[in-house]
Motif scaffolding. Structure first.
Motif: not given
Length: 348
Positions: A62-64, A109-110, A137-139
């Motif tokens: 997800f980070r990538h 994605f934040c 949280e904050a996805a």
């Protein structure tokens, strides 16, 4: 003469080909969670717009996706397993964090830089698995263009703080599951639509109607959610929108010939989140958008607008403001927002 027609034909071909080059779609089976990056060249990652992933992924992947795929618009992970991961080199800012199984990770994605949060602006559609347990949280915080979140799960996943904005995103869910979602904590104010989202861009010629264009596309008015119209748009076309396009979420009619939004056209459209008005618009008639309680953000009025009639935006409680540009707006009816007109801002 033949050369002239050949040039025109080639020009038409190029117009049709350009969108194909603008969209780059990829589908991958990820055998081992955390290895997504190895499946892409740097050029592919920089240019992919539509991505379908199956197999196994985790918070590292997800980070990538968040940081290294700058043009990613549509992400389908409906057949991917999200594996548990514990570590620091993932999405949560500067902290060792436990990322649970089958959950969209916190800050997926934040990203956070120097205390400021930046959502993934390119992302406009995501499709989630029926196994999705939580949206953490904050996805999707500050993902200001995320218009569609499609969830395959019939029972609503847990929605954590600031995970998804009900003023930006419409949620598409399986048939028969709306009631369960509506009563779930933090889901109460979303626009829920059962089935798959329908997105259409239509060009209406001078001798055709909006109805003709819709039927030629193979769709029915009642199924349309996201609609862009170019070309002619007259009173009969607006009647079709008012009476039959009930599940409208987003409308862009900026490139149409319309000069008037007839009265009550969009009244009580309960799913409508965004609208872009015609560039040549002159009049918004009474109660044109009344009762659109999910219409949100800011509406920019064209410089040509001269009149807003009584109660045009009454009941649009989530609409922050409308901005009048230029100096043509001379007639403003009473109670355009209901009891007050303070959200009308003049900007020269």
């Amino acid at each position: 003469m033949k050369a002239k027609y050949l040039i025109i034909s080639l020009a038409i071909m190029m117009i049709n080909i350009i969108p194909l080059f603008a969209q780059l779609s990829k589908t991958f089976y990820i055998e081992k969670a955390g290895t997504l990056k190895s499946y892409f060249t740097e050029e592919e990652a920089m240019n992919v717009t539509h991505l379908t992933l199956t197999g196994k992924i985790n918070a590292i992947d997800f980070r990538h996706l968040r940081d290294e795929f700058p043009k990613l618009e549509v992400l389908d992970i409906s057949h991917a397993d999200i594996r548990m991961y514990t570590g620091k080199s993932s999405t949560y800012p500067d902290k060792v964090y436990v990322y649970p199984l089958n959950c969209i990770p916190a800050y997926a994605f934040c990203r956070v830089e120097n205390g400021t949060e930046y959502g993934k602006e390119s992302l406009r559609k995501i499709i989630l698995s029926e196994k999705t347990r939580n949206i953490e949280e904050a996805a999707f915080k500050e993902c200001n263009n995320l218009k569609i979140c499609q969830i395959r799960r019939k029972t609503p996943p847990n929605l954590h703080a600031d995970a998804l904005a009900d003023s930006i995103t419409a949620v598409f869910i399986p048939a028969g599951s709306r009631d369960g979602y509506k009563v779930k904590k933090r889901w109460e104010n979303f626009a829920f639509i059962e089935g798959d989202p329908v997105e259409l861009t239509l060009e209406v010629g001078t001798l055709t109607t909006l109805e003709d264009a819709i039927l030629q596309s193979g769709n029915q008015p009642g199924t349309i959610n996201f609609l862009t119209i170019e070309g002619k748009l007259d009173e009969n076309d607006f009647k079709l929108i008012r009476n039959y396009i009930h599940n409208l979420v987003s409308l862009d009619i900026s490139q149409t010939t319309a000069t008037v939004i007839p009265e009550f056209t969009f009244a009580q459209k309960r799913y409508l989140l965004t609208v872009v008005l015609p560039h040549k618009l002159e009049t918004i008639e009474q109660r044109a958008f009344s009762g659109c309680n999910r219409l949100s953000g800011t509406i920019l009025l064209p410089e040509t607008l001269s009149s807003i009639e009584y109660g045009a935006f009454s009941g649009c409680d989530n609409l922050k403001k409308i901005i009048a540009t230029g100096n043509q707006l001379t007639v403003v009816g009473e109670h355009i927002f209901g009891e007050e007109n303070s959200r009308l801002i003049y900007q020269k």
